[in-house]
Design an enzyme around this catalytic site. Sequence first.
Site, PDB file in Angstrom:
ATOM      1  CB  THR A  77      -6.019  -4.224  -0.465  1.00  0.00           C
ATOM      2  OG1 THR A  77      -7.199  -5.014  -0.305  1.00  0.00           O
ATOM      3  CG2 THR A  77      -4.834  -4.990   0.106  1.00  0.00           C
ATOM      4  CB  THR A 244       2.677   5.597 -14.876  1.00  0.00           C
ATOM      5  OG1 THR A 244       4.075   5.720 -15.138  1.00  0.00           O
ATOM      6  CG2 THR A 244       1.891   6.328 -15.953  1.00  0.00           C
ATOM      7  CB  CYS A 328     -10.495 -11.157   0.597  1.00  0.00           C
ATOM      8  SG  CYS A 328     -10.964 -10.804   2.296  1.00  0.00           S
TER       9      CYS A 328
END
Length: 388
Positions: A77, A244, A328
């Site tokens: 996505t 990160t 979804c």
Amino acid sequence: MNNLPLYFDYAATTPVDERVIEVMVKCLGKAGNFGNPASNSHVYGQQARHSVELARRQVAGLVAADAEQIVWTSGATESNNLALKGIAQSRAGQGGHIITSRIEHKAVLDTVGQLEHAGFSVTYLAPDAQGLITPQAVKAALQDDTFLVSLMLVNNELGTLNDVVGIGEQVRHHGALLHVDAAQAVGKVAIELASWPVDLMSFSAHKVYGPKGIGALYVGPRARGQLHAQIHGGGHESGLRSGTLATHQIAAMGAAFALAGEVFEEETTRIRGLQQQLLAHLVQIPQLRLNGCRDQRIPHTLSLTFASADFNRQALAQVLAFSSTSACNSASTAASHVLLALGHDAESARQTIRLSLGRYTTGQDIERAAQAIKDNVCAPAFWAVARE
């Protein structure tokens, strides 16, 4: 005793392979490879960076790309958003035309919808009767200001396989960029980005027996200079995606992709045999419809529409874990947009199930699934006559 239904929803997600879990766990805990990959001043960070770059090479290796062309994201996505918004942003103030299809995943459709709202013009191609988007349809839709085409390689509901090489040739000749959502294709289709006319391609680990929450975007040379970052804050991933890096998820994705390459031939052959075994049983059901092209598809995913008024979805769900649409969309009561685009009405769309097979599906599972479908789709009177 395990009373869970048989799992036939591998297109929604896959369990993490135990061999992948081993790699992932080694990047956790004080005794593990827990360092920040951006910390180059000490061995902890250097070891973590080594794992990240190994995984980058592993992902690139499965799709025949260069390692530096792989950008880590949180999943397909985000990769789709980065590809579409990132390219569109390079045309700020210019506008332009985008081509996609009516049967894309919502991660593409909703993103393109946002771009349309921002002023870009969009053509939504309808699939042909086989559930395919053809190179000819794309060629006919290209306009002078078309700058981006976004189409999936494998449809997540139908299992149909688009000719993205033929499409890419048309798009490249026109001078536009081609983005391909390959979330459902990796490990099931041989991908050769070194020779394919594809500029951007989205991947997800959890469709390939890796963990959720990690994915990648392939950025080819034609797209690299045009792609704008959508997440800022540190300039990670060559400035294309800050944040990160999750070493444990990245290492696991690399291991999952490497494993997918090792078992590709054997696994594809086995799953094709299981699909044929299942269809040999289901062909006995009257007025059963297989949605999408019978030949240009992967063997892992089947979309089946049952015309019988005796189709008992709730009873079948007690035995089989399956979907009606993409994961979804499953919380919505609306009919599948893919099936509606294929010509179904709302009622026949509700009489449709998606069965997807995977690494842990067995022949015994197929036999039990076929019997469960027969028991819950066909009227008992029909089977009494059919068996005489």
